[in-house]
Design a protein around this motif. Sequence first.
Motif, PDB file in Angstrom:
ATOM      1  N   CYS A 203      61.152  20.900  54.239  1.00 39.48           N
ATOM      2  CA  CYS A 203      62.017  21.646  53.319  1.00 39.48           C
ATOM      3  C   CYS A 203      62.099  20.947  51.965  1.00 39.48           C
ATOM      4  O   CYS A 203      62.046  21.592  50.925  1.00 39.48           O
ATOM      5  CB  CYS A 203      63.405  21.805  53.923  1.00 39.48           C
ATOM      6  SG  CYS A 203      64.543  22.750  52.893  1.00 39.48           S
ATOM      7  N   LEU A 204      62.218  19.631  51.984  1.00 35.91           N
ATOM      8  CA  LEU A 204      62.308  18.900  50.717  1.00 35.91           C
ATOM      9  C   LEU A 204      61.007  18.978  49.922  1.00 35.91           C
ATOM     10  O   LEU A 204      61.028  19.008  48.695  1.00 35.91           O
ATOM     11  CB  LEU A 204      62.659  17.439  50.980  1.00 35.91           C
ATOM     12  CG  LEU A 204      64.068  17.166  51.480  1.00 35.91           C
ATOM     13  CD1 LEU A 204      64.246  15.679  51.733  1.00 35.91           C
ATOM     14  CD2 LEU A 204      65.109  17.660  50.504  1.00 35.91           C
ATOM     15  N   ASN A 205      59.869  19.032  50.602  1.00 37.22           N
ATOM     16  CA  ASN A 205      58.576  19.053  49.916  1.00 37.22           C
ATOM     17  C   ASN A 205      58.127  20.461  49.515  1.00 37.22           C
ATOM     18  O   ASN A 205      57.163  20.594  48.772  1.00 37.22           O
ATOM     19  CB  ASN A 205      57.503  18.420  50.799  1.00 37.22           C
ATOM     20  CG  ASN A 205      57.654  16.928  50.869  1.00 37.22           C
ATOM     21  OD1 ASN A 205      58.178  16.302  49.958  1.00 37.22           O
ATOM     22  ND2 ASN A 205      57.205  16.350  51.966  1.00 37.22           N
ATOM     23  N   THR A 206      58.782  21.482  50.004  1.00 34.71           N
ATOM     24  CA  THR A 206      58.414  22.853  49.666  1.00 34.71           C
ATOM     25  C   THR A 206      58.951  23.197  48.274  1.00 34.71           C
ATOM     26  O   THR A 206      60.119  22.962  47.990  1.00 34.71           O
ATOM     27  CB  THR A 206      58.997  23.831  50.708  1.00 34.71           C
ATOM     28  OG1 THR A 206      58.512  23.475  51.989  1.00 34.71           O
ATOM     29  CG2 THR A 206      58.595  25.264  50.396  1.00 34.71           C
ATOM     30  N   PRO A 207      58.108  23.738  47.403  1.00 37.78           N
ATOM     31  CA  PRO A 207      58.595  24.138  46.070  1.00 37.78           C
ATOM     32  C   PRO A 207      59.671  25.225  46.179  1.00 37.78           C
ATOM     33  O   PRO A 207      59.661  26.036  47.102  1.00 37.78           O
ATOM     34  CB  PRO A 207      57.350  24.685  45.381  1.00 37.78           C
ATOM     35  CG  PRO A 207      56.196  24.158  46.151  1.00 37.78           C
ATOM     36  CD  PRO A 207      56.671  23.938  47.550  1.00 37.78           C
ATOM     37  N   GLU A 208      60.586  25.212  45.234  1.00 37.72           N
ATOM     38  CA  GLU A 208      61.716  26.146  45.245  1.00 37.72           C
ATOM     39  C   GLU A 208      61.263  27.603  45.289  1.00 37.72           C
ATOM     40  O   GLU A 208      61.865  28.432  45.974  1.00 37.72           O
ATOM     41  CB  GLU A 208      62.583  25.910  44.007  1.00 37.72           C
ATOM     42  CG  GLU A 208      63.817  26.774  43.929  1.00 37.72           C
ATOM     43  CD  GLU A 208      64.903  26.365  44.912  1.00 37.72           C
ATOM     44  OE1 GLU A 208      65.535  27.273  45.474  1.00 37.72           O
ATOM     45  OE2 GLU A 208      65.112  25.163  45.111  1.00 37.72           O
ATOM     46  N   GLU A 209      60.168  27.933  44.600  1.00 31.94           N
ATOM     47  CA  GLU A 209      59.724  29.328  44.562  1.00 31.94           C
ATOM     48  C   GLU A 209      59.088  29.785  45.877  1.00 31.94           C
ATOM     49  O   GLU A 209      58.922  30.981  46.107  1.00 31.94           O
ATOM     50  CB  GLU A 209      58.758  29.569  43.401  1.00 31.94           C
ATOM     51  CG  GLU A 209      57.514  28.720  43.417  1.00 31.94           C
ATOM     52  CD  GLU A 209      57.667  27.397  42.696  1.00 31.94           C
ATOM     53  OE1 GLU A 209      56.671  26.669  42.644  1.00 31.94           O
ATOM     54  OE2 GLU A 209      58.756  27.076  42.205  1.00 31.94           O
TER      55      GLU A 209
ATOM     56  N   MET B 102      67.178  31.889  51.527  1.00 35.18           N
ATOM     57  CA  MET B 102      68.317  31.228  50.897  1.00 35.18           C
ATOM     58  C   MET B 102      67.793  30.216  49.881  1.00 35.18           C
ATOM     59  O   MET B 102      66.612  29.881  49.900  1.00 35.18           O
ATOM     60  CB  MET B 102      69.147  30.473  51.949  1.00 35.18           C
ATOM     61  CG  MET B 102      69.798  31.344  52.982  1.00 35.18           C
ATOM     62  SD  MET B 102      70.926  30.434  54.055  1.00 35.18           S
ATOM     63  CE  MET B 102      69.847  29.310  54.921  1.00 35.18           C
ATOM     64  N   PRO B 103      68.679  29.713  49.030  1.00 32.55           N
ATOM     65  CA  PRO B 103      68.249  28.632  48.131  1.00 32.55           C
ATOM     66  C   PRO B 103      67.861  27.387  48.928  1.00 32.55           C
ATOM     67  O   PRO B 103      68.307  27.182  50.054  1.00 32.55           O
ATOM     68  CB  PRO B 103      69.489  28.361  47.274  1.00 32.55           C
ATOM     69  CG  PRO B 103      70.338  29.569  47.417  1.00 32.55           C
ATOM     70  CD  PRO B 103      70.023  30.176  48.740  1.00 32.55           C
ATOM     71  N   LYS B 104      67.054  26.561  48.341  1.00 33.17           N
ATOM     72  CA  LYS B 104      66.539  25.373  49.016  1.00 33.17           C
ATOM     73  C   LYS B 104      67.674  24.437  49.457  1.00 33.17           C
ATOM     74  O   LYS B 104      67.646  23.898  50.565  1.00 33.17           O
ATOM     75  CB  LYS B 104      65.578  24.646  48.082  1.00 33.17           C
ATOM     76  CG  LYS B 104      64.863  23.485  48.701  1.00 33.17           C
ATOM     77  CD  LYS B 104      63.854  22.941  47.710  1.00 33.17           C
ATOM     78  CE  LYS B 104      63.134  21.753  48.225  1.00 33.17           C
ATOM     79  NZ  LYS B 104      62.116  21.296  47.297  1.00 33.17           N
TER      80      LYS B 104
ATOM     81  N   ILE C  30      60.878  29.333  61.008  1.00 32.60           N
ATOM     82  CA  ILE C  30      60.618  30.762  61.199  1.00 32.60           C
ATOM     83  C   ILE C  30      60.932  31.568  59.940  1.00 32.60           C
ATOM     84  O   ILE C  30      60.136  32.402  59.514  1.00 32.60           O
ATOM     85  CB  ILE C  30      61.428  31.296  62.398  1.00 32.60           C
ATOM     86  CG1 ILE C  30      60.889  30.679  63.681  1.00 32.60           C
ATOM     87  CG2 ILE C  30      61.373  32.809  62.470  1.00 32.60           C
ATOM     88  CD1 ILE C  30      61.697  31.008  64.910  1.00 32.60           C
ATOM     89  N   ALA C  31      62.096  31.327  59.334  1.00 28.66           N
ATOM     90  CA  ALA C  31      62.556  32.211  58.264  1.00 28.66           C
ATOM     91  C   ALA C  31      62.526  31.602  56.869  1.00 28.66           C
ATOM     92  O   ALA C  31      62.499  32.336  55.886  1.00 28.66           O
ATOM     93  CB  ALA C  31      63.990  32.666  58.569  1.00 28.66           C
ATOM     94  N   GLY C  32      62.507  30.297  56.743  1.00 34.09           N
ATOM     95  CA  GLY C  32      62.639  29.697  55.430  1.00 34.09           C
ATOM     96  C   GLY C  32      61.345  29.307  54.760  1.00 34.09           C
ATOM     97  O   GLY C  32      61.247  29.319  53.540  1.00 34.09           O
ATOM     98  N   ARG C  33      60.355  28.956  55.544  1.00 38.86           N
ATOM     99  CA  ARG C  33      59.076  28.514  54.980  1.00 38.86           C
ATOM    100  C   ARG C  33      58.286  29.663  54.406  1.00 38.86           C
ATOM    101  O   ARG C  33      58.406  30.797  54.845  1.00 38.86           O
ATOM    102  CB  ARG C  33      58.219  27.880  56.076  1.00 38.86           C
ATOM    103  CG  ARG C  33      58.385  26.424  56.198  1.00 38.86           C
ATOM    104  CD  ARG C  33      57.711  25.904  57.402  1.00 38.86           C
ATOM    105  NE  ARG C  33      56.265  25.982  57.339  1.00 38.86           N
ATOM    106  CZ  ARG C  33      55.472  25.233  58.053  1.00 38.86           C
ATOM    107  NH1 ARG C  33      55.970  24.371  58.891  1.00 38.86           N
ATOM    108  NH2 ARG C  33      54.180  25.351  57.962  1.00 38.86           N
ATOM    109  N   ALA C  34      57.432  29.329  53.449  1.00 40.09           N
ATOM    110  CA  ALA C  34      56.510  30.326  52.911  1.00 40.09           C
ATOM    111  C   ALA C  34      55.494  30.688  53.978  1.00 40.09           C
ATOM    112  O   ALA C  34      55.041  29.829  54.740  1.00 40.09           O
ATOM    113  CB  ALA C  34      55.807  29.783  51.675  1.00 40.09           C
TER     114      ALA C  34
END
Length: 99
Positions: free
Chosen positions: A21-27, A32-34, A56-60
């Motif tokens: 989650c920390l390494n995933t870009p905000e876009e 939800m927000p990061k 399941i739901a947050g990652r690109a």
Amino acid sequence: MLRYLPFLLVLALWIYAFVDCLNTPEEDVRGMPKLAWVFVILLFGEVLVGPVAWLIAGRARRTQDGASAAQGQWVAPDDNPEFLKSLNKDDPKPDPKTE
């Protein structure tokens, strides 16, 4: 030793989801927000709800070839045709294959 395995697996998933989650870009974060995802992972990580929800739901989403769905991905030099063409321009000696 085997009785510690479930705890270690939960801890490993918790750490993986948090770092991912920390390494995933905000876009690329979905739903939800990061910062909200970070709190969900940290607060509900011990019961696996937070990390599983992130995976399941947050990652690109990933495409078929494993690349991220976002445009403008980095391309390795040996896969970049523009880079390969530029190599011939800098070479002062003629290519023996073309003669």
